[in-house]
Design a protein around this motif. Sequence first.
Motif, short mmCIF file in Angstrom:
data_model
loop_
_atom_site.label_atom_id
_atom_site.label_comp_id
_atom_site.label_asym_id
_atom_site.label_seq_id
_atom_site.Cartn_x
_atom_site.Cartn_y
_atom_site.Cartn_z
N ASP A 121 43.37 60.80 12.86
CA ASP A 121 43.26 62.09 12.20
C ASP A 121 42.52 61.89 10.88
OD1 ASP A 121 43.68 64.41 10.74
OD2 ASP A 121 45.85 64.26 10.75
N SER A 122 41.45 62.66 10.67
CA SER A 122 40.60 62.44 9.49
C SER A 122 41.37 62.54 8.18
CB SER A 122 39.44 63.44 9.49
OG SER A 122 39.91 64.77 9.41
N LYS A 123 42.43 63.35 8.14
CA LYS A 123 43.22 63.50 6.91
C LYS A 123 43.97 62.24 6.54
CE LYS A 123 45.44 67.11 8.55
NZ LYS A 123 44.71 67.27 9.84
N LYS A 124 44.16 61.34 7.51
CA LYS A 124 44.90 60.11 7.26
C LYS A 124 44.00 58.94 6.88
CE LYS A 124 48.86 61.24 10.18
NZ LYS A 124 49.77 60.77 11.25
N ILE A 162 36.80 63.70 12.52
CA ILE A 162 36.09 62.89 11.52
C ILE A 162 34.69 63.44 11.27
CG2 ILE A 162 35.03 60.63 11.11
CD1 ILE A 162 37.58 59.46 12.55
N ILE A 163 33.94 63.75 12.32
CA ILE A 163 32.57 64.23 12.08
C ILE A 163 32.60 65.61 11.43
CG2 ILE A 163 31.62 62.81 13.94
CD1 ILE A 163 30.99 65.49 15.41
N ALA A 164 33.60 66.43 11.77
CA ALA A 164 33.71 67.74 11.13
C ALA A 164 34.06 67.59 9.65
CB ALA A 164 34.76 68.59 11.84
N LYS A 165 35.01 66.72 9.34
CA LYS A 165 35.45 66.51 7.97
C LYS A 165 34.33 65.95 7.09
CE LYS A 165 38.44 65.64 4.53
NZ LYS A 165 38.79 66.73 3.58
N ASP A 174 44.67 65.34 17.06
CA ASP A 174 43.88 64.38 16.30
C ASP A 174 44.62 63.07 16.06
OD1 ASP A 174 45.65 65.62 14.58
OD2 ASP A 174 44.11 66.45 13.27
N GLU A 175 45.93 63.04 16.37
CA GLU A 175 46.70 61.80 16.30
C GLU A 175 46.91 61.19 17.68
OE1 GLU A 175 50.42 62.50 14.35
OE2 GLU A 175 49.51 63.63 12.71
N LYS A 176 46.66 61.96 18.74
CA LYS A 176 47.00 61.54 20.09
C LYS A 176 45.80 61.27 20.99
CE LYS A 176 51.25 64.29 19.95
NZ LYS A 176 51.95 65.47 20.51
N SER A 177 44.63 61.75 20.62
CA SER A 177 43.43 61.60 21.45
C SER A 177 42.30 61.03 20.63
CB SER A 177 43.01 62.95 22.03
OG SER A 177 41.66 62.93 22.45
N VAL A 178 41.68 59.97 21.12
CA VAL A 178 40.57 59.35 20.40
C VAL A 178 39.39 60.31 20.30
CG1 VAL A 178 39.66 58.24 22.49
CG2 VAL A 178 39.13 57.27 20.26
N SER A 179 39.19 61.15 21.31
CA SER A 179 38.07 62.10 21.29
C SER A 179 38.28 63.18 20.24
CB SER A 179 37.89 62.75 22.67
OG SER A 179 37.66 61.79 23.67
N ILE A 180 39.51 63.70 20.15
CA ILE A 180 39.80 64.72 19.14
C ILE A 180 39.74 64.12 17.74
CG2 ILE A 180 41.51 66.36 18.28
CD1 ILE A 180 42.52 66.69 21.13
N ALA A 181 40.26 62.91 17.57
CA ALA A 181 40.19 62.24 16.28
C ALA A 181 38.74 62.06 15.84
CB ALA A 181 40.90 60.89 16.34
#
Length: 212
Positions: free
Chosen positions: A64-67, A156-159, A145-152
């Motif tokens: 997750d980009s926030k982490k 990141i690219i959005a953030k 975003d903590e459970k899927s590498v694709s969503i994470a």
Amino acid sequence: MNKREEEKLAKERARLEAMRVYEREYDGKYICGIDEVGRGPLAGPVVAGAVILPKDCELLWVNDSKKLSQKKREALYEEIMEKAVATGIGMVSPARIDEINILQATYEAMRMAIGQLKVRPEVLLNDAVTIPEVDIFQVPIIKGDEKSVSIAAASIIAKVTRDRLMVEYDSVISGYDFASNKGYGTKAHIAGLRELGPSPIHRRTFIRKYVV
């Protein structure tokens, strides 16, 4: 590499493997992770990311980009952009957010991000939501975003995209500390808002309690 470093690396690879559970479920298909950033700020756009990764793509420390620290996000952004099969970014302006509300603007940004992909996905792994008006099979995942590498990767690219944009805005719109707060309602931001009034990138529907 010493034993402690080897153990740390092995632990990280195990964590990453656990984040592939949804990707493995739909193995053999183009799987796209979708996430957004910027739903809460008082200023700036909402930005969505879409990422299709190769099978078993190794992105150590993705999360997750926030982490993640800014330095780690920036490094992972470059790695994602290099390794991904396809990426897309969707961005919806503050004026549009005011017009249709933040939830609908988020969906719009997500549809835009999907439309930017050079490969059509067969499965969408979404962080928590089901996107209206999309004719692709969707899997909403709470805390995706903590459970899927694709969503994470999408987060990141959005953030990184949005943060860079807010730094650029700060160079031309002074007084709100956008480079530091990225549009969120910090004390410095609210003080600037009360002193200067809204800027062209403020969300009018978000700032009513701070300005008359």
